[in-house]
Design a protein around this motif. Structure first.
Motif, PDB file in Angstrom:
ATOM      1  N   MET A   7       3.720   8.674  -6.029  1.00 32.87           N
ATOM      2  CA  MET A   7       3.484   7.264  -6.297  1.00 32.87           C
ATOM      3  C   MET A   7       2.880   6.563  -5.076  1.00 32.87           C
ATOM      4  O   MET A   7       3.244   6.847  -3.939  1.00 32.87           O
ATOM      5  CB  MET A   7       4.778   6.563  -6.701  1.00 32.87           C
ATOM      6  CG  MET A   7       5.247   6.915  -8.081  1.00 32.87           C
ATOM      7  SD  MET A   7       6.622   5.875  -8.617  1.00 32.87           S
ATOM      8  CE  MET A   7       7.957   6.583  -7.678  1.00 32.87           C
ATOM      9  N   HIS A   8       1.983   5.645  -5.371  1.00 33.06           N
ATOM     10  CA  HIS A   8       1.400   4.782  -4.348  1.00 33.06           C
ATOM     11  C   HIS A   8       2.525   3.971  -3.704  1.00 33.06           C
ATOM     12  O   HIS A   8       3.486   3.580  -4.376  1.00 33.06           O
ATOM     13  CB  HIS A   8       0.369   3.860  -5.020  1.00 33.06           C
ATOM     14  CG  HIS A   8      -0.476   3.106  -4.070  1.00 33.06           C
ATOM     15  ND1 HIS A   8      -0.038   1.953  -3.451  1.00 33.06           N
ATOM     16  CD2 HIS A   8      -1.731   3.334  -3.622  1.00 33.06           C
ATOM     17  CE1 HIS A   8      -0.992   1.484  -2.673  1.00 33.06           C
ATOM     18  NE2 HIS A   8      -2.033   2.316  -2.747  1.00 33.06           N
ATOM     19  N   VAL A  11       3.474   0.808  -5.511  1.00 32.69           N
ATOM     20  CA  VAL A  11       4.233   1.023  -6.742  1.00 32.69           C
ATOM     21  C   VAL A  11       5.703   1.213  -6.382  1.00 32.69           C
ATOM     22  O   VAL A  11       6.583   0.613  -7.006  1.00 32.69           O
ATOM     23  CB  VAL A  11       3.687   2.228  -7.544  1.00 32.69           C
ATOM     24  CG1 VAL A  11       4.599   2.568  -8.723  1.00 32.69           C
ATOM     25  CG2 VAL A  11       2.269   1.958  -8.027  1.00 32.69           C
ATOM     26  N   GLU A  41       1.254   2.978 -11.956  1.00 33.66           N
ATOM     27  CA  GLU A  41       0.525   3.921 -11.101  1.00 33.66           C
ATOM     28  C   GLU A  41      -0.893   4.197 -11.596  1.00 33.66           C
ATOM     29  O   GLU A  41      -1.844   4.175 -10.824  1.00 33.66           O
ATOM     30  CB  GLU A  41       1.310   5.233 -11.018  1.00 33.66           C
ATOM     31  CG  GLU A  41       0.709   6.259 -10.078  1.00 33.66           C
ATOM     32  CD  GLU A  41       0.778   5.841  -8.620  1.00 33.66           C
ATOM     33  OE1 GLU A  41      -0.220   6.079  -7.894  1.00 33.66           O
ATOM     34  OE2 GLU A  41       1.808   5.302  -8.183  1.00 33.66           O
ATOM     35  N   TYR A  50      -3.701  -2.153  -6.454  1.00 35.55           N
ATOM     36  CA  TYR A  50      -2.292  -2.037  -6.075  1.00 35.55           C
ATOM     37  C   TYR A  50      -1.740  -3.315  -5.431  1.00 35.55           C
ATOM     38  O   TYR A  50      -0.748  -3.277  -4.722  1.00 35.55           O
ATOM     39  CB  TYR A  50      -2.056  -0.812  -5.186  1.00 35.55           C
ATOM     40  CG  TYR A  50      -2.312   0.463  -5.956  1.00 35.55           C
ATOM     41  CD1 TYR A  50      -1.331   1.022  -6.749  1.00 35.55           C
ATOM     42  CD2 TYR A  50      -3.570   1.062  -5.934  1.00 35.55           C
ATOM     43  CE1 TYR A  50      -1.575   2.164  -7.494  1.00 35.55           C
ATOM     44  CE2 TYR A  50      -3.820   2.206  -6.673  1.00 35.55           C
ATOM     45  CZ  TYR A  50      -2.822   2.749  -7.450  1.00 35.55           C
ATOM     46  OH  TYR A  50      -3.073   3.882  -8.195  1.00 35.55           O
TER      47      TYR A  50
END
Length: 187
Positions: A7-8, A11, A41, A50
């Motif tokens: 995951m970023h 996120v 995501e 994001y």
């Protein structure tokens, strides 16, 4: 599913903030489901680079009967007002009663009539066609932009539209409007 994809960091930060607030506020759902995380995501993250400012998950809204309803995600920023719903086939189609189906449709209509741009995606679309979901969101943003900018060029017409939006806001909030509500409504 959370362990399947990396995951970023934004996120992860959004999820942690949601979970902290859910516990603090005593919300019904204290965790996002796997499909909501995947939506952040694969779909919303790339669309908004994001930057999740203005995004809320499991957001409570009042229905026309005064009851609480929860939407998967709302996005309020720069005058935009979007609701994003992710529906699983079993809980929203195959395994529901005719009365529940009717209720889903009333709920959707109520959101639209209250001035929200509503976009619904299936869990399957999020998993297998994330880019198509992104394109629809971009299309909706463009549609919102063209509508909002054509209204702002109209002088008296623009004021009439603003009055209508304030009246809808008053209806949604049971007749009580606060300065913060107007600020959010008009960005």
């Amino acid at each position: 599913m959370r362990g399947v994809i990396k995951m970023h960091t934004e996120v992860v930060r959004f999820i942690a903030k949601f979970e902290e607030e859910a516990i603090r506020k005593g919300l019904y759902r204290k965790k996002l489901g796997d499909i909501e995380v995947l939506f952040l995501e694969l779909v919303l993250g790339p669309v908004f680079n994001y930057d999740f400012e203005g995004l809320s998950a499991e957001f409570p809204l009042k229905d026309f009967k005064g009851g609480d309803r929860f939407v998967d995600f709302i996005y309020i920023r720069n005058g935009m007002r979007f609701v994003f719903e992710i529906d699983g086939f079993t809980t929203h189609a195959r395994d529901i009663s005719p009365g529940d189906f009717d209720d889903h449709l009333y709920r959707q209509n109520e959101l639209i009539l209250s001035g929200w741009f509503l976009l619904r995606f299936s869990a399957n679309q999020v998993k297998r066609r994330a880019e198509q979901c992104q394109k629809q969101i971009f299309h909706a943003i463009g549609h919102w932009w063209s509508l909002s900018h054509s209204l702002n060029n109209g002088g008296a017409h623009s004021w009439a539209e603003r009055k209508k939006r304030i009246a809808k806001l008053a209806l949604r909030s049971g007749g009580v409007i606060h300065t913060k509500d107007v600020e959010i409504e008009f960005g």
